[in-house]
Scaffold this motif. Sequence first.
Motif, PDB file in Angstrom:
ATOM      1  N   SER A 246       0.973  -1.235  -0.027  1.00  0.00           N
ATOM      2  CA  SER A 246       0.009  -0.073  -0.030  1.00  0.00           C
ATOM      3  C   SER A 246       0.803   1.158  -0.176  1.00  0.00           C
ATOM      4  CB  SER A 246      -1.085   0.103   1.227  1.00  0.00           C
ATOM      5  OG  SER A 246      -0.531  -0.265   2.467  1.00  0.00           O
ATOM      6  N   TRP A 347     -11.628   0.968   4.628  1.00  0.00           N
ATOM      7  CA  TRP A 347     -10.733   0.170   5.674  1.00  0.00           C
ATOM      8  C   TRP A 347     -11.620  -0.235   6.955  1.00  0.00           C
ATOM      9  CZ3 TRP A 347      -5.929  -1.836   5.169  1.00  0.00           C
ATOM     10  CH2 TRP A 347      -5.299  -1.501   3.969  1.00  0.00           C
ATOM     11  N   LEU A 355      -9.464  -4.954   0.149  1.00  0.00           N
ATOM     12  CA  LEU A 355      -8.666  -3.653   0.285  1.00  0.00           C
ATOM     13  C   LEU A 355      -7.235  -4.190  -0.216  1.00  0.00           C
ATOM     14  CD1 LEU A 355      -9.294  -3.386   4.042  1.00  0.00           C
ATOM     15  CD2 LEU A 355      -9.887  -1.874   2.278  1.00  0.00           C
ATOM     16  N   TYR A 359      -5.925  -1.293  -2.755  1.00  0.00           N
ATOM     17  CA  TYR A 359      -4.999  -0.414  -2.456  1.00  0.00           C
ATOM     18  C   TYR A 359      -3.440  -0.976  -2.721  1.00  0.00           C
ATOM     19  CZ  TYR A 359      -8.573   2.195  -0.244  1.00  0.00           C
ATOM     20  OH  TYR A 359      -9.697   3.198  -0.160  1.00  0.00           O
TER      21      TYR A 359
END
Length: 398
Positions: A246, A347, A355, A359
Motif C-alpha cells: 500500500s 478500511w 482492500l 490499495y
Amino acid sequence: MKIQLASRFECTGCMACADACAHKAINIVIADDGHYYPRIEKSKCIECGLCMKSCPIISDFSYEREDKMSRPYAAWAKDDKIRSKSSSGGAFAAIAQQILQEGGIVIGVTIESSIAKHIAIESICELYKLQGSKYQQSKAVGIYQQALSYLKTGRKVLFSGTACQIAGLYAFLGKRTFKNLVTVDLICAGVPSRLPIDKFLCQKDFVEIVSYRDKVDGWGGCCLTVLNQSRKMVRKPLNGELVISSFSSSLTDRYSCFNCKFIGLYRKADITLADFWGDKDFKEEHRAGISLVIIHSLLGKNLVNTSDLKLYESTWEKCLLHNPRLVYGKVLMAKYRLERRLLGYFWGRKSLSFLLALYCGIYSNKLWYPYKVFKYLVWKYNMYVINKKLTEFISTLK
Ligand SMILES: Cc1cc2nc3c(=O)[nH]c(=O)nc-3n(C[C@H](O)[C@H](O)[C@H](O)COP(=O)(O)OP(=O)(O)OC[C@H]3O[C@@H](n4cnc5c(N)ncnc54)[C@H](O)[C@@H]3O)c2cc1C
C-alpha cells in the motif's frame, strides 16, 4: 485572532504547531483516514497565533534556497557494516557518526512497537535505531522543542526527517537561527496511512514491525521484518502483504503528499538524501547500495567532506531521470481518486481481499481485471506527464 490551522488537504502532519503551543492546546490525533492531524483544545487556547506562525504551510515560509548552490553526488559509507544496515548507501549514518564523534546530537526516526517516531541520540551505539527507512509517518511531536533546547546549549545538532518536517523545524524556530544546526531531508515518496499497518497487525500472526527494508536481497529490495507471536524475527515476502504494497501504490498517502510544497532542487535543508536509482556509473556497488547526496550549503559541504564517505560528483540529469520526485513529488491524480476519498470508509468495512485489490494491486479473482486495466492506464498517463515535465525541466538546466 481567529485560529485556523492548515486544512486536511494541506496539513503535512509535521506537528510543529503542537510544539509551538506553550499552553499544550494542540493534540495530535489519528483521523479516520489513518493520518495524524492537529486538533485544538479550545478551552486551553489563548489565540496567540504561535501555532499558525510555526506552520510551514500557512505562514509565509519558503523552503526554497535562493543561492542555488546545490550540487548532487553519488556516495556510500566506507564502513561496510554501516552501509549494510542502511537503506541506500549509508550516507546518513556516516554523516551522523561524524556529528556524534564531534560530541553532537543526532535527531532522526526510530520504530518502537510498530510506530515510527523522532528521537535524539548522543552516542554511536544508538545510531542503529535511526538507520533504515521506516515507510510510515513519524510522530515528531516534542522533537522541535527538544532540538531547540539542545541548540541553545551550543552543541551541534543534526536534525533529519522528511522535507515537510525540516520545513516544520525552520518554521518553528522562526527568527531564531543557530550556527550549530545541520539539517538533512529526504526525497520522499509520500507517507502512507496507518490503516494498512494496523490491519496487518490485527491479523495476529505478527505482533510488531521491526524494519521495512534490508539488503538481504540486495539494494532496492523492500522486505518487511516482523516479530511473530513467539517474538521471533521473520522476513515477510511482499506478495499478499499489506504494508509495503500500500506504501508503493500511494493510494493511502496524506493528501498533502500529492501536492508536496517542499520538493525542488534547491532546498533550505543543508543536505538531501535519497537512493541513487538508475545509476550507471558504479554498477559494482549496486548490491551494497548507493546514496544520492545533494549538498545545499557550505555547512552541508563541510560535514559531508569530513564524514567517512566515498563521494563522486554527479549531474542533475543522472539523478532526476530515475527520481523525478526530487522536483515533482508524487503521482498527479491519486488525490482525486475515489479510493483515497473513501479510505476511512473502506478500511472500516471491507474484506481483506477487497482492500488488497484496491490499495495493493493484489487481485484474488478475475472480476478485478477491468480495475487493473484502469489502474495501469492511469499509471501510464502519470508516467507520460511526469516524463514530459521532466524532459522540459532538464532542458532548462542546460
Ligand atoms: C517515507 C519515506 C519515503 C521515501 N521515499 C523515497 C523515494 O521516493 N526515493 C528515494 O530515493 N528515497 C526515498 N526515501 C529515502 C530513502 O529510503 C533513504 O532514507 C535514503 O536513501 C537515505 O538512505 P541512507 O542509506 O543514507 O540512510 P538510512 O539509514 O537508510 O536512512 C535513515 C534516515 O532516514 C530517516 N528516516 C527514516 N524513516 C523516516 C521517516 N518515517 N520519516 C522521516 N525520516 C525518516 C532517518 O531519520 C535517517 O535520517 C524515503 C524515505 C522515507 C522515510
